[in-house]
Enzyme design. Sequence first.
Site, PDB file in Angstrom:
ATOM      1  CB  CYS A 142      -8.931 -11.312  17.952  1.00  0.00           C
ATOM      2  SG  CYS A 142      -7.283 -11.680  18.526  1.00  0.00           S
ATOM      3  NE  ARG A 178      -4.351  -8.748   6.895  1.00  0.00           N
ATOM      4  CZ  ARG A 178      -3.295  -8.313   7.593  1.00  0.00           C
ATOM      5  NH1 ARG A 178      -2.747  -9.062   8.535  1.00  0.00           N
ATOM      6  NH2 ARG A 178      -2.785  -7.116   7.342  1.00  0.00           N
ATOM      7  CB  CYS A 227      -4.363 -16.962  14.902  1.00  0.00           C
ATOM      8  SG  CYS A 227      -3.949 -15.445  14.033  1.00  0.00           S
ATOM      9  CG  ASP A 230      -9.892  -1.198  10.224  1.00  0.00           C
ATOM     10  OD1 ASP A 230      -9.678   0.023  10.132  1.00  0.00           O
ATOM     11  OD2 ASP A 230      -8.989  -2.036  10.461  1.00  0.00           O
ATOM     12  CB  CYS A 288      -9.681 -11.076  13.261  1.00  0.00           C
ATOM     13  SG  CYS A 288      -8.412 -11.405  12.019  1.00  0.00           S
ATOM     14  CE  LYS A 291      -1.577   1.164  10.210  1.00  0.00           C
ATOM     15  NZ  LYS A 291      -1.284   0.456   8.938  1.00  0.00           N
ATOM     16  CG  ASP A 302      -5.652   1.139   8.155  1.00  0.00           C
ATOM     17  OD1 ASP A 302      -5.000   1.419   7.127  1.00  0.00           O
ATOM     18  OD2 ASP A 302      -5.164   0.585   9.156  1.00  0.00           O
ATOM     19  NE  ARG A 343      -3.581  -0.065   2.375  1.00  0.00           N
ATOM     20  CZ  ARG A 343      -4.105  -0.812   3.357  1.00  0.00           C
ATOM     21  NH1 ARG A 343      -3.867  -0.530   4.605  1.00  0.00           N
ATOM     22  NH2 ARG A 343      -4.868  -1.834   3.068  1.00  0.00           N
ATOM     23  CE1 TYR A 344       0.244   4.184   4.236  1.00  0.00           C
ATOM     24  CE2 TYR A 344       0.506   1.935   5.007  1.00  0.00           C
ATOM     25  CZ  TYR A 344      -0.157   3.148   5.047  1.00  0.00           C
ATOM     26  OH  TYR A 344      -1.216   3.312   5.890  1.00  0.00           O
ATOM     27  NE  ARG A 371       4.691   2.171   6.659  1.00  0.00           N
ATOM     28  CZ  ARG A 371       4.319   3.377   6.232  1.00  0.00           C
ATOM     29  NH1 ARG A 371       4.910   3.920   5.173  1.00  0.00           N
ATOM     30  NH2 ARG A 371       3.343   4.010   6.830  1.00  0.00           N
TER      31      ARG A 371
END
Length: 375
Positions: A135, A140, A131, A299, A138, A343, A336, A118-119, A122
């Site tokens: 969570c 994702r 995992c 999000d 999450c 962000k 985000d 995206r950036y 990075r």
Amino acid sequence: MDHAENPLPANDLAATMPPPDDSGGWRWQLKHAVRTPDEFIRRLPQGISMPDAWRDAASRFPMLATPYYMSLIREWAETDPIFRQIAPHPAEIDPDWNGDPDALDEERQSPVPRLIHRYPNRAVLLVTDACAVRCRHCLRKRRWHFGEATISKHELDAATQYLRHTPDINEVLVSGGDPLTLETPQLQHLLTTLKSVPNVRVLRIGTRIPAVLPQRITNELCDMLQRFDGLWCATHFNHPHELTPEAVAACRRMLAAGVPMVNQTVLLRGVNDSVDTLRELCLRLLESGVKPYYLFHGDPIDGTRHFRTGLRPALDIARELARTLSGLAMPQLALDLPGGQGKVVLNPATTTEPTPEIPIQFVGLDGYPVLYPDQ
Ligand SMILES: *Cc1c(COP(=O)(O)O)cnc(C)c1O
């Protein structure tokens, strides 16, 4: 509900655990992780039941929690911060609450499988889908149905080649899933491969392991991590109850191996949306050598929207926190933008309060104003 099958008193799970050492304490935790509503219900103390819609939510978004993390539950109810982060909730499948499975457009910004770019400088590499704890908030969740696959040799080759041909990328976030669920030699191979790309100077492991499976931070793992220059760890604690002596010791082992630690907290309604809770969390992190880095507004991801606080409460909390925390202890409140627009850091001192007529507007990576879905 049949308690005879499992006579284990629910709040006594810790007593059943092997000592955290290199001989498999963390593998024991993963092997005995709770993976189905039935297993979870068997752990519930007598007299506590779950609504039917809870099962429906679990069939859409399967549950997973280590016995260690479950042992941190103090009250078997939605009001408990640990319980709320792992127990399925009817709101996850409420059609009036549905969001976008991929609100941040990560798939669109993946030039090769498992790499999000995206950036300019990075990129994120999703090295595994496994995992230790799933969570409920999450980001994702869309990938949960992939199971627990690890990046293939072919995918790693493609990602490495992309990184080599994109010299502007100097930092790679090793994420997932949770990279620290991998076996140490596997992880070592991945880190070595990424570090062999000349322009990749910094690696950042994104992991919840110190909070949910601190037994995994073994001496063997630390000896391996110690060999890498430019390696950082971004961990994910959301509540002071997660900063147990075991978790703090795990952070200290990482730090002793020369891996600097930062923390990313997600602001979660009903879990940590209180100034007192966050202040204690940030102070304890700082005491443990972990710099609070980001405090994320939730999000609008499908199945997680009941955790969102809205911008105004988030700004109020951050404003109050900043009055009583040092610059070191204070995380940046960030969100985000949808559409992969990146962000945005919210500074409560300089951000205008949204009104019903004028919402806060943000400028995204492309330079255009982006409207933010504030509820
Ligand atoms: C958050 C994020 C990063 C890292 O951003 P920092 O501000 O450096 O922490 C990189 N890539 C993607 C896709 C991200 O979502």
